[in-house]
Design an enzyme around this catalytic site. Sequence first.
Site, PDB file in Angstrom:
ATOM      1  N   SER A 192       0.793  -1.236   0.000  1.00  0.00           N
ATOM      2  CA  SER A 192       0.000   0.000   0.000  1.00  0.00           C
ATOM      3  C   SER A 192       0.821   1.280   0.000  1.00  0.00           C
ATOM      4  CB  SER A 192      -0.915   0.031   1.220  1.00  0.00           C
ATOM      5  OG  SER A 192      -2.067  -0.708   0.953  1.00  0.00           O
ATOM      6  N   LYS A 204       0.510   3.397  -2.981  1.00  0.00           N
ATOM      7  CA  LYS A 204      -0.681   4.222  -3.249  1.00  0.00           C
ATOM      8  C   LYS A 204      -0.364   5.718  -3.258  1.00  0.00           C
ATOM      9  CE  LYS A 204      -3.771   0.840  -1.048  1.00  0.00           C
ATOM     10  NZ  LYS A 204      -4.440   0.476   0.223  1.00  0.00           N
ATOM     11  N   VAL A 207       0.884  -3.713   3.927  1.00  0.00           N
ATOM     12  CA  VAL A 207       0.689  -4.997   4.625  1.00  0.00           C
ATOM     13  C   VAL A 207       1.908  -5.916   4.649  1.00  0.00           C
ATOM     14  CG1 VAL A 207      -1.800  -5.375   4.530  1.00  0.00           C
ATOM     15  CG2 VAL A 207      -0.398  -6.022   2.591  1.00  0.00           C
TER      16      VAL A 207
END
Length: 312
Positions: free
Chosen positions: A66, A69, A261
């Site tokens: 992530s 992002k 994660v």
Amino acid sequence: MTDGDRLSQLLHTLHQRYQSLREGQVADYIPELSKVDPDLFSICIVTTQGEIYSVGDHDHLFTVQSISKVFSYGLALEDHGRDYVLTRVGVEPTGEDFNSIVLDEASKRPYNPMVNAGAIATTSLIKGKTPVDRLNRLLEMFNRYIGHDVFIDVSVFLSERMTGHRNRAMAHLMRNFGMIDDPIEESLDLYFQQCSVLVNCQDLAIMAATLANRGINPITQERAIDRRYVRDLLSVMYTCGMYNFAGEWAYTVGFPAKSGVSGGIIGVVPNQMGIGIFSPPLDVRGNSVRGVQVCEALSQDLNLHVFDCQGC
Ligand code: GLN
């Protein structure tokens, strides 16, 4: 002792202190991620002057997940500008899990680019004539932030592609509301690929330092993102980067950050430094347990809270 020696000593002290912390669980919903050694642990700081401080397994490669992002949001902003991107993805924190299936009732937009739904919408905006063009543009962007070529972990990519039903469901929901366009499988692939980009902890700190340095990589001096969008990335990191822990994070740690994660966290202290931490065991919100502790300690010891007003 120089400031650099003191910083280096602090990193060693924190590494030693938190190495024995045995809380949290390694992510296993993407089957390939469950194979990681939970004891891997590294802390790196890169200053905006280009000094590098590292401790632990700083060259171990893992998938960025992530944390990507933030950077793909930057590319979407460069491709379309702020106004258009805002029609497809909002900037409100959700207070929900990173993979929650909620869209803003009124606008039908995903809430923000840091949760999965928002990130899939963001990635779908990345321009390119073919899927290969789009992927190459994404990889070139990572190259600029990191300062060397990056590669995709194909096993992690395929593992997530085969099991990512929840993300696929969100993409279909957003397609239904016109928030992403066809072909959605192509955008999902690109999203899974950006999550599978391999980095090490030092790379994370350099990426963060590039944002701290207003978009210029402090090692290569190459510009990675148009300066005018750096503030957008930092704003959504500050309010949404740590998911449903973002409010407490902003209050106690007090600098923009983003977690992934696989156990990575980046922290950006504008005009000062980028922080990278890697330690795979996660808390219930999906943030690295040791990573959160180290950032709290760094913020306190180095007075990094952006609203701290020491001596004013
Ligand atoms: N690839 C992961 C997913 O989409 C990224 C999630 C994360 O790092 N929080 O579920």
